[in-house]
Scaffold this active site. Structure first.
Site, PDB file in Angstrom:
ATOM      1  N   HIS A  65      44.401  23.546   7.712  1.00  0.00           N
ATOM      2  CA  HIS A  65      44.063  24.504   9.803  1.00  0.00           C
ATOM      3  C   HIS A  65      42.940  23.459  10.141  1.00  0.00           C
ATOM      4  O   HIS A  65      42.142  24.436  10.447  1.00  0.00           O
ATOM      5  CB  HIS A  65      44.061  25.751   8.899  1.00  0.00           C
ATOM      6  CG  HIS A  65      45.136  26.418   8.697  1.00  0.00           C
ATOM      7  ND1 HIS A  65      46.239  26.711   9.859  1.00  0.00           N
ATOM      8  CD2 HIS A  65      46.026  26.245   7.652  1.00  0.00           C
ATOM      9  CE1 HIS A  65      47.662  27.539   9.302  1.00  0.00           C
ATOM     10  NE2 HIS A  65      47.438  26.418   7.823  1.00  0.00           N
ATOM     11  N   ASP A  67      43.140  20.864  11.940  1.00  0.00           N
ATOM     12  CA  ASP A  67      43.072  20.008  13.237  1.00  0.00           C
ATOM     13  C   ASP A  67      43.654  20.180  14.651  1.00  0.00           C
ATOM     14  O   ASP A  67      42.592  19.680  15.913  1.00  0.00           O
ATOM     15  CB  ASP A  67      44.879  18.835  12.749  1.00  0.00           C
ATOM     16  CG  ASP A  67      46.240  20.437  12.763  1.00  0.00           C
ATOM     17  OD1 ASP A  67      46.139  21.265  12.754  1.00  0.00           O
ATOM     18  OD2 ASP A  67      47.195  19.363  12.719  1.00  0.00           O
ATOM     19  N   GLY A 194      56.800  23.358   4.829  1.00  0.00           N
ATOM     20  CA  GLY A 194      54.623  22.666   4.603  1.00  0.00           C
ATOM     21  C   GLY A 194      55.007  21.102   4.266  1.00  0.00           C
ATOM     22  O   GLY A 194      53.963  20.422   4.672  1.00  0.00           O
ATOM     23  N   SER A 196      56.861  19.436   7.247  1.00  0.00           N
ATOM     24  CA  SER A 196      56.511  18.852   8.862  1.00  0.00           C
ATOM     25  C   SER A 196      58.325  19.017   9.141  1.00  0.00           C
ATOM     26  O   SER A 196      58.167  17.202   9.436  1.00  0.00           O
ATOM     27  CB  SER A 196      55.965  17.806   9.531  1.00  0.00           C
ATOM     28  OG  SER A 196      54.727  18.155   9.354  1.00  0.00           O
ATOM     29  N   SER A 197      59.055  19.411   8.429  1.00  0.00           N
ATOM     30  CA  SER A 197      60.182  19.363   9.091  1.00  0.00           C
ATOM     31  C   SER A 197      60.646  18.965  10.385  1.00  0.00           C
ATOM     32  O   SER A 197      61.174  18.596  11.509  1.00  0.00           O
ATOM     33  CB  SER A 197      61.137  20.302   8.417  1.00  0.00           C
ATOM     34  OG  SER A 197      60.881  21.571   9.320  1.00  0.00           O
ATOM     35  N   ASP A 246      50.535  16.592  11.676  1.00  0.00           N
ATOM     36  CA  ASP A 246      52.200  16.527  11.397  1.00  0.00           C
ATOM     37  C   ASP A 246      52.838  15.297  12.326  1.00  0.00           C
ATOM     38  O   ASP A 246      53.387  14.213  11.445  1.00  0.00           O
ATOM     39  CB  ASP A 246      52.697  17.813  11.656  1.00  0.00           C
ATOM     40  CG  ASP A 246      52.471  18.546  11.104  1.00  0.00           C
ATOM     41  OD1 ASP A 246      51.160  18.476  10.470  1.00  0.00           O
ATOM     42  OD2 ASP A 246      53.148  19.706  11.299  1.00  0.00           O
ATOM     43  N   ASN A 290      58.139  30.357   8.007  1.00  0.00           N
ATOM     44  CA  ASN A 290      59.441  30.297   9.592  1.00  0.00           C
ATOM     45  C   ASN A 290      58.110  30.696  10.630  1.00  0.00           C
ATOM     46  O   ASN A 290      57.376  31.850  10.762  1.00  0.00           O
ATOM     47  CB  ASN A 290      59.738  31.651   9.562  1.00  0.00           C
ATOM     48  CG  ASN A 290      60.628  31.480  10.595  1.00  0.00           C
ATOM     49  OD1 ASN A 290      59.729  30.703  11.684  1.00  0.00           O
ATOM     50  ND2 ASN A 290      62.213  32.156  10.626  1.00  0.00           N
ATOM     51  N   LYS A 291      57.386  29.581  10.549  1.00  0.00           N
ATOM     52  CA  LYS A 291      55.936  29.180  11.417  1.00  0.00           C
ATOM     53  C   LYS A 291      56.090  29.790  12.519  1.00  0.00           C
ATOM     54  O   LYS A 291      55.133  30.536  13.341  1.00  0.00           O
ATOM     55  CB  LYS A 291      55.990  27.878  11.376  1.00  0.00           C
ATOM     56  CG  LYS A 291      53.883  27.643  12.006  1.00  0.00           C
ATOM     57  CD  LYS A 291      53.738  26.323  11.500  1.00  0.00           C
ATOM     58  CE  LYS A 291      55.192  25.279  11.600  1.00  0.00           C
ATOM     59  NZ  LYS A 291      54.477  24.014  12.532  1.00  0.00           N
TER      60      LYS A 291
HETATM   61  P1  NG1 Z   1      53.291  22.890   9.161  1.00  0.00           P
HETATM   62  O1  NG1 Z   1      53.125  22.657   7.529  1.00  0.00           O
HETATM   63  O2  NG1 Z   1      53.967  21.381   9.740  1.00  0.00           O
HETATM   64  O3  NG1 Z   1      54.037  23.781   9.568  1.00  0.00           O
HETATM   65  C1  NG1 Z   1      51.311  23.502  10.631  1.00  0.00           C
HETATM   66  C2  NG1 Z   1      50.705  22.108  11.514  1.00  0.00           C
HETATM   67  C3  NG1 Z   1      49.618  21.459  11.403  1.00  0.00           C
HETATM   68  C4  NG1 Z   1      48.544  21.771  10.905  1.00  0.00           C
HETATM   69  C5  NG1 Z   1      49.378  22.565   9.784  1.00  0.00           C
HETATM   70  C6  NG1 Z   1      48.043  22.884   8.762  1.00  0.00           C
HETATM   71  C7  NG1 Z   1      52.761  21.773  13.535  1.00  0.00           C
HETATM   72  C8  NG1 Z   1      53.441  20.707  13.756  1.00  0.00           C
HETATM   73  N1  NG1 Z   1      51.978  21.524  12.392  1.00  0.00           N
HETATM   74  O4  NG1 Z   1      51.941  22.592  10.110  1.00  0.00           O
HETATM   75  O5  NG1 Z   1      49.701  20.789  12.852  1.00  0.00           O
HETATM   76  O6  NG1 Z   1      47.486  23.021  11.875  1.00  0.00           O
HETATM   77  O7  NG1 Z   1      50.493  23.406  10.172  1.00  0.00           O
HETATM   78  O8  NG1 Z   1      47.162  22.279   8.715  1.00  0.00           O
HETATM   79  O9  NG1 Z   1      52.675  22.968  13.628  1.00  0.00           O
END
Ligand code: NG1
Length: 563
Positions: A65, A67, A194, A196-197, A246, A290-291
């Site tokens: 968190h 970047d 986590g 990065s799919s 990612d 679920n981001k």
């Molecule tokens: P993931 O783990 O892919 O959800 C996300 C962000 C990254 C970074 C990390 C936390 C996306 C595509 N990726 O990664 O850029 O901020 O969280 O370090 O949103």
């Protein structure tokens, strides 16, 4: 021979699997998946694919968190990937499809039966202005409907396509239009883990539409760095305001090296080899994060909190971050990295920023962690969180300006903001990344003590993610404890050699990554499989996809199928 900086290299186009995975042994493990994909494509669409695009997932070793605050991070590509077979749909096969042959129309299939077939096409509205001759019809940018309210698999395909449409097919009625495309997707990066799919989907999809439209033939082909920038922009269309980690790992990675990725003054990726005995082991907590759906109170809220913290600090430190726009002030979304640079005197303005001086950066970070940051705390009481009103009052902006700058482009849900804890995490984590990089770069020296230092940095990173950034999850913490307890286990060669364990990626569920001595990997994997309660009744096959060792792998590519 000129060696291009990693981000300036072209996107590789391969014709053998050995090149795709960087080694014969890895290629052999995946050959059957590729065969299946190509065979199924032909059976579903009645013609052969012309390309298969590949984009790997990634594991982040450290730098969570930060970047999107423009600080450097330390990911590596993994073997798991998203593959997309694609081919332009010819007029004759198009006739057999009820969907017809609209410009740029897409028939998207997924090998996974859970995901249904989707058909969509981009549109653009034509408007005739009074002031334009008939042959200069105005055309709006391409449009694809992306439903941000629920998670749909094809949204990621559309997100990748969007970038290709808007970068390579200009909105003019006389320019070429995209070809109709058939695609078939398959992947083994576990979603919401986590790893990065989502970035792998967007990168692979971007590549598929570039390849199907022949954009790799000729000068228009984007470099790796340009593809990263496109993929970051594309992923924002799914509703997540992500940083660039990612996509950089997925696109730029090289076998055998992790990457130190920095974003200032522009994207730069430095391949870095880990100590010889270091092996990374990923373990899935089985809590799906679920981001996109939770962005309002998780990911996007953290982005807003870190940006707001930067705004408050820049006001407190009296930094000139805005510009004049006539009689008005043009507000910018200053990042914590910029605040640090300006405070430390090594940031002039965006264009003029010097290349990153890591020694200066390190000093600046140490300095920043002093009491300047107390400004982010509320004026009264013991709490660390601050109300919306107090945050605005401390920002030096009026309410309308603040809300317009910080809330208009993004949906967040909260009444109080943890600016102090979030900013502390960002600065401390940025410092740990620099220390991690430095240890990896030391030549020679005692391997064991290097591993111990790296592991400690990883442990500290996890604890800060959990307590200050509040992005871990009780089950992820449990898995980290199980992993760390390996050091109590007698392996026959002494106690288990685990150096560190932490959550990886956005968090709120997903995977952990542990740093293990090469000779103890098998024992460690067995230990985790046995001790993490949710794994109890799982089959060996399912377990193998939940806990696995991974070597830094190869980044994205296009595979050209030859007759
Ligand atoms: P993931 O783990 O892919 O959800 C996300 C962000 C990254 C970074 C990390 C936390 C996306 C595509 N990726 O990664 O850029 O901020 O969280 O370090 O949103």
């Amino acid at each position: 021979m000129t060696v291009l900086p990693a981000a300036d290299a072209p996107i590789p186009i391969f014709t053998t699997l050995n090149e795709v995975y960087g080694s014969l042994a890895t290629a052999a493990r995946h050959a059957e998946r590729w065969d299946d994909l190509v065979r199924e494509f032909e059976s579903k669409f009645g013609h052969k694919p012309t390309y298969v695009t590949r984009a790997p997932g990634r594991v982040n070793l450290i730098g969570e968190h930060i970047d999107y605050a423009d600080f450097g991070v330390f990911p590596a590509a993994i073997e798991h990937d998203i593959l997309i077979a694609c081919a332009p749909r010819s007029a004759s096969t198009a006739a057999a499809h009820p969907e017809g042959h609209a410009p740029g129309s897409v028939v998207a299939e997924n090998l996974h039966t859970r995901y249904a077939r989707q058909v969509f096409w981009p549109t653009r509205s034509h408007t005739l202005g009074d002031d334009v001759p008939l042959d200069a019809v105005r055309v709006a940018p391409w449009h694809l409907d992306i439903d941000k309210s629920e998670l749909r698999w094809e949204s990621y395909v559309k997100a990748g396509y969007y970038g290709v449409l808007n970068h390579f097919f200009s909105p003019s009625s006389i320019s070429p239009v995209p070809v109709p495309v058939d695609i078939l997707v398959t992947g083994n990066v576990p979603p919401g883990s986590g790893l990065s799919s989502s970035a792998a989907m967007v990168v692979s999809s971007t590549l598929a539409f570039l390849a199907a439209n022949d954009i790799f033939d000729g000068e228009k082909a984007p470099t790796k760095g340009e593809l990263v920038n496109m993929a970051v922009e594309n992923e924002r269309r799914v509703g997540v305001n992500s940083g660039g980690m990612d996509q950089s790992a997925s696109v730029i990675a090289l076998p055998g090296s992790a990457l130190y990725v920095s974003f200032v003054p522009s994207l730069h990726a430095e391949p870095i080899v880990l100590p010889r005995d270091a092996v990374l082991v990923c373990a899935n907590s089985l809590v799906v994060s679920n981001k996109a759906e939770n962005a309002k109170h998780q990911y996007n809220l953290r982005v807003v909190e870190t940006l707001a913290a930067a705004r408050l600090l820049s006001h407190h430190l009296n930094l000139q971050v805005d510009s004049a726009d006539g009689d008005n002030t043009k507000r910018r979304l200053v990042t914590l990295r910029e605040v640090l640079g300006r405070k430390s005197g090594f940031y002039q303005d965006e264009q003029d920023a010097q290349s990153e001086d890591l020694v200066q950066l390190q000093k600046g970070l140490v300095n920043m962690l002093g009491n300047t940051m107390d400004y982010l705390l509320p004026n009264f009481g013991d709490r660390t969180d601050i109300s919306l009103d107090e945050m605005i009052q401390k920002s030096g902006m009026n309410e309308a300006e603040f809300k317009e700058s910080y809330f208009s482009g993004v949906d967040v849900e909260t009444t109080n903001f943890e600016l102090y804890l979030r900013a502390r995490h960002v600065f401390e984590e940025a410092l740990r990344v620099l220390q991690f990089r430095e240890v990896c770069l030391v030549e020679g020296g005692n391997e064991e003590s290097k591993l111990q230092t790296l592991g400690k940095l990883m442990n500290d990173s996890h604890d800060s993610c959990d307590r200050q950034f509040e992005c871990s999850h009780p089950k992820v913490n449990e898995l980290v404890c199980v992993a760390r307890s390996f050091k109590e286990l007698e392996t026959g060669r002494g106690k288990g050699r685990i150096y560190g364990s932490r959550m990886t990626g956005a968090g709120w569920g997903g995977c952990t990554v542990s740093l293990i001595h090469r000779d103890d990997v098998e024992a460690f994997i067995m230990h985790v499989k046995k001790k993490y309660a949710p794994y109890e009744s799982m089959s060996e096959e399912d377990l193998a996809s939940c806990v696995f060792a991974t070597e830094p792998g190869m980044g994205a590519c296009v595979f050209k199928l030859t007759e």
